[in-house]
Design a protein around this motif. Structure first.
Motif, PDB file in Angstrom:
ATOM      1  N   ALA A   8      50.860  40.920  52.745  1.00 33.27           N
ATOM      2  CA  ALA A   8      51.075  40.900  51.300  1.00 33.27           C
ATOM      3  C   ALA A   8      50.168  39.878  50.635  1.00 33.27           C
ATOM      4  CB  ALA A   8      52.542  40.585  50.996  1.00 33.27           C
ATOM      5  N   ALA A   9      49.905  38.777  51.338  1.00 28.22           N
ATOM      6  CA  ALA A   9      49.033  37.732  50.778  1.00 28.22           C
ATOM      7  C   ALA A   9      47.605  38.243  50.619  1.00 28.22           C
ATOM      8  CB  ALA A   9      49.058  36.497  51.685  1.00 28.22           C
ATOM      9  N   GLU A  10      47.126  39.022  51.583  1.00 30.86           N
ATOM     10  CA  GLU A  10      45.769  39.571  51.494  1.00 30.86           C
ATOM     11  C   GLU A  10      45.650  40.556  50.335  1.00 30.86           C
ATOM     12  OE1 GLU A  10      44.142  39.604  56.083  1.00 30.86           O
ATOM     13  OE2 GLU A  10      45.657  41.080  55.489  1.00 30.86           O
ATOM     14  N   ILE A  11      46.666  41.386  50.182  1.00 31.69           N
ATOM     15  CA  ILE A  11      46.653  42.363  49.093  1.00 31.69           C
ATOM     16  C   ILE A  11      46.698  41.656  47.747  1.00 31.69           C
ATOM     17  CG2 ILE A  11      47.987  44.206  48.007  1.00 31.69           C
ATOM     18  CD1 ILE A  11      48.836  45.076  50.817  1.00 31.69           C
ATOM     19  N   ASP A  12      47.534  40.630  47.637  1.00 36.57           N
ATOM     20  CA  ASP A  12      47.635  39.894  46.377  1.00 36.57           C
ATOM     21  C   ASP A  12      46.334  39.162  46.069  1.00 36.57           C
ATOM     22  OD1 ASP A  12      49.414  38.905  44.151  1.00 36.57           O
ATOM     23  OD2 ASP A  12      48.796  36.985  45.019  1.00 36.57           O
ATOM     24  N   ALA A  13      45.706  38.578  47.087  1.00 33.23           N
ATOM     25  CA  ALA A  13      44.443  37.867  46.868  1.00 33.23           C
ATOM     26  C   ALA A  13      43.364  38.830  46.369  1.00 33.23           C
ATOM     27  CB  ALA A  13      43.996  37.187  48.160  1.00 33.23           C
ATOM     28  N   GLU A  14      43.314  40.027  46.945  1.00 34.42           N
ATOM     29  CA  GLU A  14      42.349  41.030  46.498  1.00 34.42           C
ATOM     30  C   GLU A  14      42.654  41.469  45.071  1.00 34.42           C
ATOM     31  OE1 GLU A  14      39.018  43.724  47.322  1.00 34.42           O
ATOM     32  OE2 GLU A  14      39.766  41.818  48.133  1.00 34.42           O
ATOM     33  N   PHE A  15      43.923  41.601  44.764  1.00 33.34           N
ATOM     34  CA  PHE A  15      44.331  41.977  43.411  1.00 33.34           C
ATOM     35  C   PHE A  15      43.883  40.932  42.394  1.00 33.34           C
ATOM     36  CE2 PHE A  15      47.807  41.773  40.165  1.00 33.34           C
ATOM     37  CZ  PHE A  15      47.464  42.931  39.480  1.00 33.34           C
ATOM     38  N   GLN A  16      44.074  39.667  42.732  1.00 37.24           N
ATOM     39  CA  GLN A  16      43.676  38.594  41.823  1.00 37.24           C
ATOM     40  C   GLN A  16      42.158  38.534  41.672  1.00 37.24           C
ATOM     41  OE1 GLN A  16      45.865  37.030  40.049  1.00 37.24           O
ATOM     42  NE2 GLN A  16      47.658  37.823  41.142  1.00 37.24           N
ATOM     43  N   ALA A  17      41.445  38.723  42.779  1.00 32.96           N
ATOM     44  CA  ALA A  17      39.976  38.633  42.740  1.00 32.96           C
ATOM     45  C   ALA A  17      39.360  39.770  41.925  1.00 32.96           C
ATOM     46  CB  ALA A  17      39.424  38.641  44.164  1.00 32.96           C
ATOM     47  N   ARG A  18      40.039  40.913  41.881  1.00 31.27           N
ATOM     48  CA  ARG A  18      39.486  42.079  41.194  1.00 31.27           C
ATOM     49  C   ARG A  18      40.277  42.421  39.938  1.00 31.27           C
ATOM     50  NH1 ARG A  18      39.239  46.406  45.984  1.00 31.27           N
ATOM     51  NH2 ARG A  18      38.406  47.732  44.309  1.00 31.27           N
ATOM     52  N   ALA A  19      40.905  41.400  39.369  1.00 36.24           N
ATOM     53  CA  ALA A  19      41.780  41.631  38.211  1.00 36.24           C
ATOM     54  C   ALA A  19      41.042  42.310  37.066  1.00 36.24           C
ATOM     55  CB  ALA A  19      42.384  40.306  37.746  1.00 36.24           C
ATOM     56  N   GLU A  20      39.816  41.880  36.795  1.00 36.35           N
ATOM     57  CA  GLU A  20      39.063  42.462  35.681  1.00 36.35           C
ATOM     58  C   GLU A  20      38.690  43.911  35.975  1.00 36.35           C
ATOM     59  OE1 GLU A  20      37.916  42.552  31.904  1.00 36.35           O
ATOM     60  OE2 GLU A  20      38.909  40.861  32.900  1.00 36.35           O
ATOM     61  N   GLU A  21      38.360  44.186  37.223  1.00 28.85           N
ATOM     62  CA  GLU A  21      38.022  45.554  37.621  1.00 28.85           C
ATOM     63  C   GLU A  21      39.212  46.496  37.435  1.00 28.85           C
ATOM     64  OE1 GLU A  21      37.266  47.993  41.778  1.00 28.85           O
ATOM     65  OE2 GLU A  21      36.734  45.854  41.684  1.00 28.85           O
ATOM     66  N   PHE A  22      40.397  45.990  37.731  1.00 27.57           N
ATOM     67  CA  PHE A  22      41.595  46.821  37.666  1.00 27.57           C
ATOM     68  C   PHE A  22      42.227  46.860  36.276  1.00 27.57           C
ATOM     69  CE2 PHE A  22      41.942  45.696  42.329  1.00 27.57           C
ATOM     70  CZ  PHE A  22      41.541  46.944  42.750  1.00 27.57           C
ATOM     71  N   ARG A  23      41.656  46.119  35.354  1.00 26.66           N
ATOM     72  CA  ARG A  23      42.228  46.094  33.999  1.00 26.66           C
ATOM     73  C   ARG A  23      42.309  47.516  33.437  1.00 26.66           C
ATOM     74  NH1 ARG A  23      43.191  42.146  30.386  1.00 26.66           N
ATOM     75  NH2 ARG A  23      43.316  42.764  28.200  1.00 26.66           N
ATOM     76  N   GLN A  24      43.461  47.863  32.907  1.00 22.32           N
ATOM     77  CA  GLN A  24      43.676  49.208  32.374  1.00 22.32           C
ATOM     78  C   GLN A  24      42.997  49.347  31.013  1.00 22.32           C
ATOM     79  OE1 GLN A  24      45.680  51.612  34.365  1.00 22.32           O
ATOM     80  NE2 GLN A  24      44.815  49.974  35.605  1.00 22.32           N
ATOM     81  N   PRO A  25      42.180  50.384  30.843  1.00 23.63           N
ATOM     82  CA  PRO A  25      41.456  50.538  29.574  1.00 23.63           C
ATOM     83  C   PRO A  25      42.386  50.997  28.452  1.00 23.63           C
ATOM     84  CG  PRO A  25      41.081  52.448  30.962  1.00 23.63           C
ATOM     85  CD  PRO A  25      41.880  51.466  31.795  1.00 23.63           C
ATOM     86  N   ALA A  26      41.934  50.751  27.227  1.00 23.94           N
ATOM     87  CA  ALA A  26      42.665  51.265  26.079  1.00 23.94           C
ATOM     88  C   ALA A  26      42.638  52.794  26.099  1.00 23.94           C
ATOM     89  CB  ALA A  26      42.039  50.743  24.791  1.00 23.94           C
ATOM     90  N   THR A  27      43.724  53.407  25.653  1.00 28.32           N
ATOM     91  CA  THR A  27      43.777  54.865  25.581  1.00 28.32           C
ATOM     92  C   THR A  27      44.175  55.297  24.169  1.00 28.32           C
ATOM     93  OG1 THR A  27      46.087  54.952  26.311  1.00 28.32           O
ATOM     94  CG2 THR A  27      44.377  55.109  28.018  1.00 28.32           C
TER      95      THR A  27
END
Length: 321
Positions: A159-178
């Protein structure tokens, strides 16, 4: 007790036993000092290296740097090594895809008449067709890769690895306006009418159905549901989205006019969702798949690296890997 020990030691004082122990010791020394030579892989011939270069030029269309050529040569040597491992394991004798391919080759060579598939396959092996067919060789290499991957699975993700990846790629995963809207479209030859029509629509508080009488048909349809700016660029062009970014959409209200490559549009906004950070549960599966892909590739590379220790690979360059 002393007599027992002396009796036991006297039994060891036998010439034949000394001979066996000495022979075993010499065998171990010989094995240590003169180990059995490893199978040799490589070097690649000049013809094969030229073929690699030509293949790169045709597929990539880019200049071939020395570093890239070294990497291509290393990959080819690894393939040769895994092919040899497949032959050592006699994979080619058991795989049905290899069997069917060699039977097809024998029939193509008009060697099948009056022979059973079993005889044909054995003759194909005896003729070395499995060593000349690129499809067969790729299949054998693929099987060895699968065996290496199966025998060297990556560690379970935490879970720590997944969370670290999530934090590192937060901008990439940002949900666009719709945006969800219906629109009234005006062709370029009617742009002079648009301000007056917009004023009338707003003044009379017309809904979208009543406002359609003023517009022109649109090839992209009338209704859009939860589309992103990137999707709207594909529909209406950069100018449309650039203008849209400067406006503040409000649900159940008009927006525009907004210019596009086709003309102009007024939008009846039914829903607007601004850009927001993603929640972990929305992207966890994607993150997990990405991390597993990388972990499996690394585990396979490590397994291939360990396999190289069992062969003498000539022409391999470690420092570029």
């Amino acid at each position: 007790m002393r007599e027992r020990v002396l009796s036991w030691l006297s039994k060891l004082n036998r010439p034949w036993l000394h001979f066996l122990l000495l022979g075993f010791a010499l065998f171990q020394i010989q094995f240590f000092l003169f180990p059995e030579p490893k199978p040799v892989i490589g070097p690649l011939s000049a013809t094969r290296i030229e073929a690699l270069q030509e293949r790169w030029r045709l597929s990539a269309g880019l200049p071939l740097t020395p570093e890239t050529l070294t990497r291509l040569v290393n990959n080819e040597l690894d393939s040769d090594m895994m092919l040899q491992r497949a032959l050592d394991l006699e994979v080619h004798l058991a795989d049905q895809i290899v069997r069917q391919r060699l039977l097809l080759n024998m029939r193509f060579l008009n060697l099948a008449e009056g022979r059973s598939d079993t005889v044909l396959f054995r003759e194909a092996i005896d003729m070395g067709l499995h060593l000349d067919d690129e499809v067969v060789k790729r299949r054998l290499v693929q099987i060895v890769e699968q065996l290496l991957a199966a025998n060297n699975p990556p560690a379970e993700l935490t879970a720590a690895e997944i969370d670290a990846e999530f934090q590192a790629r937060a901008e990439e995963f940002r949900q666009p306006a719709t945006y969800s809207f219906e629109h009234v479209f005006f062709t370029n030859d009617r742009l002079g009418e648009v301000p007056e029509i917009v004023e009338q629509v707003r003044h009379e508080n017309l809904d979208i159905a009543a406002s359609r009488q003023f517009g022109s048909p649109s090839i992209h349809g009338k209704v859009f549901s939860r589309v992103t700016q990137a999707q709207l660029v594909g529909k209406f062009g950069e100018e449309f989205v650039a203008t849209l970014r400067t406006l503040e959409p409000v649900a159940n209200d008009w927006l525009g006019p907004i210019p596009s490559v086709f003309g102009a549009h007024i939008l009846w906004v039914t829903e607007y969702r601004p850009s927001r950070p993603a929640m972990l549960e929305e992207v966890e599966e994607e993150i997990r798949n990405d991390l597993l892909y990388v972990a499996k590739a690394e585990a396979l590379n490590e397994a291939i690296s360990r396999l190289r220790d069992e062969y003498e690979v000539i022409g391999y360059t470690e420092e570029v890997r």
